[in-house]
Design a protein around this motif. Structure first.
Motif, PDB file in Angstrom:
ATOM      1  N   CYS A 196      11.006   0.324   1.025  1.00  0.00           N
ATOM      2  CA  CYS A 196       9.770   0.363   1.532  1.00  0.00           C
ATOM      3  C   CYS A 196       9.247  -1.229   2.035  1.00  0.00           C
ATOM      4  CB  CYS A 196       8.902   0.889   0.800  1.00  0.00           C
ATOM      5  SG  CYS A 196       7.347   1.290   1.375  1.00  0.00           S
TER       6      CYS A 196
ATOM      7  N   TYR B 267      10.999  -7.546  14.310  1.00  0.00           N
ATOM      8  CA  TYR B 267      10.389  -6.594  13.614  1.00  0.00           C
ATOM      9  C   TYR B 267      11.215  -5.041  14.235  1.00  0.00           C
ATOM     10  CZ  TYR B 267       7.557  -3.141  11.288  1.00  0.00           C
ATOM     11  OH  TYR B 267       6.754  -2.044  10.345  1.00  0.00           O
TER      12      TYR B 267
ATOM     13  N   ASP C   9       8.960  -5.886  -5.993  1.00  0.00           N
ATOM     14  CA  ASP C   9       8.012  -6.540  -5.116  1.00  0.00           C
ATOM     15  C   ASP C   9       8.073  -8.001  -5.215  1.00  0.00           C
ATOM     16  OD1 ASP C   9       5.983  -7.331  -3.003  1.00  0.00           O
ATOM     17  OD2 ASP C   9       5.756  -5.032  -2.881  1.00  0.00           O
TER      18      ASP C   9
ATOM     19  N   ILE D 109      -0.623   2.954  10.518  1.00  0.00           N
ATOM     20  CA  ILE D 109      -1.033   3.342   9.221  1.00  0.00           C
ATOM     21  C   ILE D 109      -2.039   1.952   8.732  1.00  0.00           C
ATOM     22  CG2 ILE D 109      -0.228   4.014   6.905  1.00  0.00           C
ATOM     23  CD1 ILE D 109       0.957   5.668   9.220  1.00  0.00           C
TER      24      ILE D 109
ATOM     25  N   ASP E 176      12.668 -10.956  -5.147  1.00  0.00           N
ATOM     26  CA  ASP E 176      13.008 -10.993  -3.624  1.00  0.00           C
ATOM     27  C   ASP E 176      14.074  -9.887  -3.467  1.00  0.00           C
ATOM     28  OD1 ASP E 176      13.631 -11.377  -1.152  1.00  0.00           O
ATOM     29  OD2 ASP E 176      12.939 -13.492  -1.192  1.00  0.00           O
TER      30      ASP E 176
ATOM     31  N   LYS F  68      13.924  -2.802  12.285  1.00  0.00           N
ATOM     32  CA  LYS F  68      13.506  -1.498  12.042  1.00  0.00           C
ATOM     33  C   LYS F  68      14.445  -0.406  12.737  1.00  0.00           C
ATOM     34  CE  LYS F  68      10.163  -1.926   9.242  1.00  0.00           C
ATOM     35  NZ  LYS F  68      10.111  -1.598   7.888  1.00  0.00           N
TER      36      LYS F  68
ATOM     37  N   THR G 124      -3.034  -0.134   6.478  1.00  0.00           N
ATOM     38  CA  THR G 124      -2.585  -0.479   4.870  1.00  0.00           C
ATOM     39  C   THR G 124      -2.891  -2.262   5.198  1.00  0.00           C
ATOM     40  OG1 THR G 124      -0.396  -1.274   5.874  1.00  0.00           O
ATOM     41  CG2 THR G 124      -0.698   1.152   4.811  1.00  0.00           C
TER      42      THR G 124
ATOM     43  N   ASP H 257       0.784  -1.236   0.180  1.00  0.00           N
ATOM     44  CA  ASP H 257       0.077   0.142  -0.050  1.00  0.00           C
ATOM     45  C   ASP H 257       0.814   1.239  -0.044  1.00  0.00           C
ATOM     46  OD1 ASP H 257      -2.713  -1.195  -0.215  1.00  0.00           O
ATOM     47  OD2 ASP H 257      -2.635  -1.675   1.722  1.00  0.00           O
ATOM     48  N   MET H 258       1.766   1.315   0.908  1.00  0.00           N
ATOM     49  CA  MET H 258       2.704   2.604   0.965  1.00  0.00           C
ATOM     50  C   MET H 258       3.554   2.732  -0.462  1.00  0.00           C
ATOM     51  SD  MET H 258       4.142   2.843   4.767  1.00  0.00           S
ATOM     52  CE  MET H 258       3.003   2.437   6.211  1.00  0.00           C
TER      53      MET H 258
HETATM   54  N1  LIG Z   1       1.227  -0.035   8.230  1.00  0.00           N
HETATM   55  C1  LIG Z   1       1.968   0.232   9.350  1.00  0.00           C
HETATM   56  O1  LIG Z   1       1.413   0.589  10.328  1.00  0.00           O
HETATM   57  C2  LIG Z   1       3.414   0.387   9.234  1.00  0.00           C
HETATM   58  C3  LIG Z   1       3.819   1.001  10.552  1.00  0.00           C
HETATM   59  C4  LIG Z   1       5.234   1.271  10.492  1.00  0.00           C
HETATM   60  C5  LIG Z   1       6.111   0.679   9.488  1.00  0.00           C
HETATM   61  N2  LIG Z   1       5.673   0.251   8.310  1.00  0.00           N
HETATM   62  C6  LIG Z   1       6.750   0.031   7.289  1.00  0.00           C
HETATM   63  O2  LIG Z   1       6.063   0.524   6.094  1.00  0.00           O
HETATM   64  C7  LIG Z   1       6.556  -0.307   4.918  1.00  0.00           C
HETATM   65  C8  LIG Z   1       5.547  -0.432   3.998  1.00  0.00           C
HETATM   66  O3  LIG Z   1       4.421  -1.462   4.663  1.00  0.00           O
HETATM   67  P1  LIG Z   1       3.029  -1.531   4.280  1.00  0.00           P
HETATM   68  O4  LIG Z   1       2.136  -0.962   5.425  1.00  0.00           O
HETATM   69  O5  LIG Z   1       2.533  -0.634   2.906  1.00  0.00           O
HETATM   70  O6  LIG Z   1       2.640  -2.907   4.303  1.00  0.00           O
HETATM   71  P2  LIG Z   1       2.293  -3.704   2.846  1.00  0.00           P
HETATM   72  O7  LIG Z   1       2.368  -5.225   3.286  1.00  0.00           O
HETATM   73  O8  LIG Z   1       1.097  -3.458   2.005  1.00  0.00           O
HETATM   74  O9  LIG Z   1       3.793  -3.873   2.093  1.00  0.00           O
HETATM   75  C9  LIG Z   1       4.901  -4.376   2.134  1.00  0.00           C
HETATM   76  C10 LIG Z   1       5.329  -4.629   0.881  1.00  0.00           C
HETATM   77  O10 LIG Z   1       6.693  -5.530   0.770  1.00  0.00           O
HETATM   78  C11 LIG Z   1       6.609  -6.593   0.283  1.00  0.00           C
HETATM   79  N3  LIG Z   1       7.649  -7.298   0.367  1.00  0.00           N
HETATM   80  C12 LIG Z   1       7.791  -8.211   1.676  1.00  0.00           C
HETATM   81  N4  LIG Z   1       8.977  -8.989   1.538  1.00  0.00           N
HETATM   82  C13 LIG Z   1       9.569  -8.694   0.462  1.00  0.00           C
HETATM   83  C14 LIG Z   1      10.827  -9.321  -0.258  1.00  0.00           C
HETATM   84  N5  LIG Z   1      11.792 -10.076   0.260  1.00  0.00           N
HETATM   85  N6  LIG Z   1      11.114  -8.517  -1.259  1.00  0.00           N
HETATM   86  C15 LIG Z   1      10.512  -7.414  -2.018  1.00  0.00           C
HETATM   87  N7  LIG Z   1       9.103  -7.153  -1.488  1.00  0.00           N
HETATM   88  C16 LIG Z   1       8.830  -7.555  -0.562  1.00  0.00           C
HETATM   89  C17 LIG Z   1       5.392  -7.285   0.263  1.00  0.00           C
HETATM   90  O11 LIG Z   1       5.126  -8.167  -0.853  1.00  0.00           O
HETATM   91  C18 LIG Z   1       4.509  -5.981   0.235  1.00  0.00           C
HETATM   92  O12 LIG Z   1       4.030  -5.551  -1.077  1.00  0.00           O
HETATM   93  C19 LIG Z   1       7.052  -1.643   5.585  1.00  0.00           C
HETATM   94  O13 LIG Z   1       8.450  -1.831   5.587  1.00  0.00           O
HETATM   95  C20 LIG Z   1       6.477  -1.706   6.859  1.00  0.00           C
HETATM   96  O14 LIG Z   1       7.360  -2.286   7.924  1.00  0.00           O
HETATM   97  C21 LIG Z   1       4.346  -0.065   8.257  1.00  0.00           C
END
Ligand SMILES: NC(=O)c1ccc[n+]([C@@H]2O[C@H](COP(=O)([O-])OP(=O)(O)OC[C@H]3O[C@@H](n4cnc5c(N)ncnc54)[C@H](O)[C@@H]3O)[C@@H](O)[C@H]2O)c1
Length: 246
Positions: A81, A150, A36, A183, A54, A154, A185, A16-17
């Motif tokens: 991301c 996690y 992705d 967030i 990956d 981070k 997502t 999503d992000m």
């Molecule tokens: N949503 C939240 O509340 C939140 C809060 C803090 C940080 N984050 C961080 O924000 C970032 C984006 O997360 P999001 O909320 O959009 O979630 P999301 O799950 O929609 O997006 C994460 C993406 O990373 C991809 N991914 C995972 N492993 C991978 C790999 N080995 N190679 C390539 N791609 C890979 C997934 O397929 C997915 O599309 C992440 O790093 C997450 O940790 C999210």
């Protein structure tokens, strides 16, 4: 004067992000390499190319980045991301399966390091660059319901970002981190499934709502752009005030 076209790499771009950030970059006229493990759920934004793979696969990552950059002639931006938060398996270090620990660290930290390693030579060639690493407020705090792999991954990303900022400043390459709070997502789909839980969490946020992918895309836009040209090595918290609470 016409602004130079920017060339960007976004990991986790089907998420999503990541997708919202790719849309934002496209709206600014950038060409984008979207990476992705999952295919995107919507049509690609203009100027974007997508490759499924990956980011922990070194040879895949290097080959795709080099091929894209050779074709574009440079890279200006990297957005790290991609990330995983495995609610079911990521636990306290007291009883976590360390194979899970290794995998989370490999994706969230080493994957980001690899993406930086392979884009930096192209940023040096461009004579400028800006990286944004998506960390988390969980890098700053503990939790009784721990997700230790996690949080550690981070927090590692913050140290890496700062170190890159210092090492690369002389090349006019900036490195900053964003720490999103709660967030809404795909990663937090439990909130879509449980609206009451979503409301309860939103109430704990001083600004009174969950964050959106747009909130993160806006912050990323600022840190990538020349509007932040004197900013490097920082952590920008985007959490509606959550970590500022007493
Ligand atoms: N949503 C939240 O509340 C939140 C809060 C803090 C940080 N984050 C961080 O924000 C970032 C984006 O997360 P999001 O909320 O959009 O979630 P999301 O799950 O929609 O997006 C994460 C993406 O990373 C991809 N991914 C995972 N492993 C991978 C790999 N080995 N190679 C390539 N791609 C890979 C997934 O397929 C997915 O599309 C992440 O790093 C997450 O940790 C999210």
């Amino acid at each position: 004067m016409k602004e130079e076209k920017k060339i960007a790499v976004v990991t986790g771009a089907s998420g999503d992000m990541g997708f919202a950030i790719s849309l934002m970059l496209s709206a600014k006229g950038a060409n984008i390499l979207m990476l992705d493990v999952e295919p995107p759920k919507s049509n690609l934004p203009e100027g974007a190319q997508f490759f499924e793979g990956d980011i922990t696969d070194k040879s895949f990552l290097k080959e795709i980045i080099d091929r894209f950059a050779t074709h574009q002639g440079k890279i200006n931006y990297l957005v790290n991301c991609a990330g995983v938060l495995w609610f079911d398996k990521d636990r306290s270090l007291i009883d976590i399966d360390f194979n899970v620990w290794d995998k989370v660290l490999e994706i969230n930290l080493k994957g980001a390091a690899l993406a930086a390693r392979y884009t930096i030579p192209w940023m040096k060639l461009s004579g400028n660059g800006s990286m944004v690493h998506i960390s988390s407020i969980q890098a700053l705090r503990g939790d009784k319901k721990a997700q230790d792999a996690y949080g550690a991954s981070k927090a590692g990303l913050l140290a890496l970002s700062k170190s890159l900022a210092i090492q690369l400043a002389e090349y006019k390459i900036r490195s900053n981190a964003i720490l999103p709070g709660a967030i809404h997502t795909q990663m937090q789909k439990r909130w879509t499934q449980n609206k009451r839980l979503a409301k309860t969490i939103a109430k704990t946020v001083p600004l009174g709502r969950l964050g959106t992918k747009k909130d993160i895309a806006n912050a990323t836009s600022f840190l990538l752009s020349d509007s932040s040209s004197y900013i490097t090595g920082i952590e920008l918290i985007v959490d509606g005030g959550l970590t500022a609470r007493p």
